[in-house]
Design an enzyme around this catalytic site. Structure first.
Site, mmCIF file in Angstrom:
data_model
loop_
_atom_site.group_PDB
_atom_site.id
_atom_site.type_symbol
_atom_site.label_atom_id
_atom_site.label_comp_id
_atom_site.label_asym_id
_atom_site.label_seq_id
_atom_site.Cartn_x
_atom_site.Cartn_y
_atom_site.Cartn_z
ATOM 1 N N GLU A 148 23.706 104.597 22.659
ATOM 2 C CA GLU A 148 23.492 105.194 23.837
ATOM 3 C C GLU A 148 22.896 104.105 24.992
ATOM 4 O O GLU A 148 22.463 103.073 24.499
ATOM 5 C CB GLU A 148 22.686 106.360 23.966
ATOM 6 C CG GLU A 148 21.267 106.354 23.478
ATOM 7 C CD GLU A 148 20.225 106.957 24.021
ATOM 8 O OE1 GLU A 148 20.118 107.235 25.257
ATOM 9 O OE2 GLU A 148 19.313 107.539 23.511
ATOM 10 N N LYS B 280 21.822 108.851 35.353
ATOM 11 C CA LYS B 280 21.756 109.273 33.817
ATOM 12 C C LYS B 280 22.892 110.134 33.914
ATOM 13 O O LYS B 280 23.065 111.420 34.434
ATOM 14 C CB LYS B 280 20.200 110.146 33.917
ATOM 15 C CG LYS B 280 20.175 110.776 32.835
ATOM 16 C CD LYS B 280 18.651 111.057 32.896
ATOM 17 C CE LYS B 280 18.534 112.212 31.531
ATOM 18 N NZ LYS B 280 17.035 112.942 31.391
ATOM 19 N N VAL C 58 22.207 111.064 25.076
ATOM 20 C CA VAL C 58 22.945 111.284 23.958
ATOM 21 C C VAL C 58 23.982 112.171 24.123
ATOM 22 O O VAL C 58 25.158 112.074 23.359
ATOM 23 C CB VAL C 58 21.629 112.198 22.971
ATOM 24 C CG1 VAL C 58 22.269 112.764 21.672
ATOM 25 C CG2 VAL C 58 20.576 111.093 22.590
ATOM 26 N N ASP D 229 14.772 124.705 30.497
ATOM 27 C CA ASP D 229 15.056 123.511 30.580
ATOM 28 C C ASP D 229 15.407 123.171 29.112
ATOM 29 O O ASP D 229 14.612 122.549 28.387
ATOM 30 C CB ASP D 229 14.090 122.459 31.165
ATOM 31 C CG ASP D 229 14.359 121.127 31.107
ATOM 32 O OD1 ASP D 229 15.300 120.796 30.523
ATOM 33 O OD2 ASP D 229 13.806 120.445 32.130
ATOM 34 N N SER E 151 17.879 120.750 26.950
ATOM 35 C CA SER E 151 18.752 119.361 27.001
ATOM 36 C C SER E 151 20.405 120.003 26.656
ATOM 37 O O SER E 151 20.559 120.655 25.608
ATOM 38 C CB SER E 151 18.281 118.333 26.076
ATOM 39 O OG SER E 151 19.031 117.214 26.122
ATOM 40 N N ASP F 233 22.047 117.787 25.331
ATOM 41 C CA ASP F 233 22.332 117.233 23.659
ATOM 42 C C ASP F 233 22.238 118.417 22.815
ATOM 43 O O ASP F 233 22.979 118.181 21.868
ATOM 44 C CB ASP F 233 20.748 116.270 23.692
ATOM 45 C CG ASP F 233 20.683 115.059 24.268
ATOM 46 O OD1 ASP F 233 21.503 114.793 25.233
ATOM 47 O OD2 ASP F 233 19.454 114.445 24.095
ATOM 48 N N LYS G 117 10.727 114.133 20.209
ATOM 49 C CA LYS G 117 9.339 113.873 20.633
ATOM 50 C C LYS G 117 8.631 114.912 20.675
ATOM 51 O O LYS G 117 9.132 116.123 21.065
ATOM 52 C CB LYS G 117 9.280 113.217 21.997
ATOM 53 C CG LYS G 117 9.439 111.729 22.054
ATOM 54 C CD LYS G 117 8.923 111.023 23.094
ATOM 55 C CE LYS G 117 9.184 109.593 23.061
ATOM 56 N NZ LYS G 117 10.617 109.310 23.320
HETATM 57 N N1 PSU Z 1 14.187 111.309 24.379
HETATM 58 C C1 PSU Z 1 13.593 110.090 23.897
HETATM 59 N N2 PSU Z 1 13.924 108.971 24.662
HETATM 60 C C2 PSU Z 1 15.061 109.006 25.418
HETATM 61 C C3 PSU Z 1 15.710 110.340 25.623
HETATM 62 C C4 PSU Z 1 15.262 111.151 24.981
HETATM 63 O O1 PSU Z 1 12.624 110.062 23.073
HETATM 64 O O2 PSU Z 1 15.422 107.835 26.399
HETATM 65 C C5 PSU Z 1 16.937 110.138 26.607
HETATM 66 C C6 PSU Z 1 18.142 110.382 25.812
HETATM 67 O O3 PSU Z 1 19.064 109.685 26.320
HETATM 68 C C7 PSU Z 1 18.439 111.980 25.829
HETATM 69 C C8 PSU Z 1 18.111 112.190 27.193
HETATM 70 O O4 PSU Z 1 19.796 112.275 25.618
HETATM 71 O O5 PSU Z 1 16.906 111.512 27.531
HETATM 72 C C9 PSU Z 1 17.709 113.753 27.398
HETATM 73 O O6 PSU Z 1 17.451 113.835 28.805
HETATM 74 P P1 PSU Z 1 17.515 115.546 29.000
HETATM 75 O O7 PSU Z 1 16.227 116.192 28.352
HETATM 76 O O8 PSU Z 1 17.342 115.518 30.659
HETATM 77 O O9 PSU Z 1 18.665 116.136 28.953
HETATM 78 MN MN MN Z 2 16.373 118.981 30.961
#
Ligand code: PSU
Ligand code: MN
Length: 314
Positions: A26, A93, A113, A143, A145, A147, A164
């Site tokens: 990624e 992003k 991701v 919220d 993701s 993902d 995390k």
């Molecule tokens: N978690 C991490 N490091 C990262 C990300 C997530 O520990 O860099 C990044 C990844 O690219 C993941 C994105 O897909 O953040 C998720 O963002 P969001 O919560 O806005 O979907």
């Molecule tokens: Mn989000």
């Protein structure tokens, strides 16, 4: 694969034609996840790690409105120099809903991701290495993701170090269970929490070798399942930070995000950078170590998958 919005590097086209092992990587981690100049160092090391382990790396990103699969070193430099703090410039992003906008605007972007899973699968790449996946945030139960939805719907193997503890990990795992996504522990029964090897939460199955993981994928998809497969690989012990050490810093970063009204796409990058400040770089070292560890395992799985070429119906 021929599609007007995609451009594959010649090396990747050749590798896919021969069913050689390819690992997708990624780029949000480069554009939004890690500070300069560490991001470039990491991007290069990830590619090298994949090659050293016998597979071909395909870093995925948006450049000038094209979905690019496999980048040159110069292009990695370009990604690493993106300044996402600039209101006008910088890389977007890019997750699912952002692709069309980035393409129409001929923009540059780092794929998340979810975004990388989509692009890799379109190109026929089945194995993808990342650091940590997004999930359900603590700050707002809505919220969640993209993902997670992508893991439910896109048949790829995603190798990560768990998620995390900035996230609501029990809720994240409940969501994955509801959506029928297998959560594999690589040599562990416990879901790893990125910086920490422990979370107190269970994986859905433990597998102890790349061979077993490739066999699992083949059976899963041949049963008619259509989901992705999440492989969680705990951070190496030497770099791990204990859960109890991380907890107060995560609580502080989270409280600051709420106080400053940070939400949406900006929340994850904010939490990541606050935590690296609060741990005074210790978390960055851990982050690099687990990323490289995941790249190595992904290459080993990709090699096993290439032995089983076309033996699954997806
Ligand atoms: N978690 C991490 N490091 C990262 C990300 C997530 O520990 O860099 C990044 C990844 O690219 C993941 C994105 O897909 O953040 C998720 O963002 P969001 O919560 O806005 O979907
Ligand atoms: Mn989000």
């Amino acid at each position: 694969m021929k599609h007007p919005n995609f451009k594959l590097a010649p090396e990747i086209i050749r590798a896919l034609d021969m069913s050689a092992p390819v690992v997708a990587l990624e780029s949000t981690v480069i554009t939004h996840g890690l500070p300069r100049p560490l991001n470039l160092e990491l991007a290069r090391k990830m590619e090298k790690q994949v090659r050293d382990a016998g597979a071909i790396p395909a870093t995925i990103a948006l450049l000038d409105g094209k979905i690019r699969i496999g980048l040159s070193d110069q292009e990695l430099v370009r990604l690493s120099e993106s300044d996402s703090t600039l209101p006008t410039g910088g890389f977007a992003k890019v997750s699912h809903r952002d692709f069309a906008a980035a393409i129409v605007k001929k923009a540059d972007g780092g794929t998340t991701v979810a975004g990388t899973m989509y692009a890799a699968n379109m190109a026929g790449i089945k194995v993808f290495a990342t650091g940590g996946i997004g999930g359900v945030h603590k700050e707002s139960a809505f919220d969640i993701s993209t993902d997670l939805r992508s893991l439910a719907e896109i048949p790829t193997i995603v190798i990560c170090a768990g998620a995390k503890a900035i996230l609501d990990l029990p809720a994240t795992l409940e969501y994955l269970e509801t959506m029928g996504v297998p959560v594999i522990g690589y040599k562990t029964d416990e879901f790893p929490a990125f910086y920490s090897r422990e979370s107190g939460l269970d994986v859905s199955a433990r597998l102890d070798s790349p061979t077993e993981i490739a066999d699992f994928a083949k059976v899963h998809w041949n049963l008619g399942m259509r989901s992705g497969i999440l492989v969680t690989n705990p951070i190496p012990e030497t770099e791990a930070i204990s859960k109890s050490e991380m907890e107060p810093m995560i609580a502080q970063a989270s409280a600051e995000a709420i106080a400053q009204g940070i939400h949406g796409q900006k929340l994850t990058p904010f939490l990541l950078s606050r935590i690296s400040e609060l741990t005074r770089g210790k978390s960055l070292k851990a982050n690099l170590s687990l990323l490289l560890n995941n790249a190595r395992l992904a290459a080993e799985i990709a090699k096993e998958m290439s032995v089983r070429k076309n033996e699954w119906a997806i």
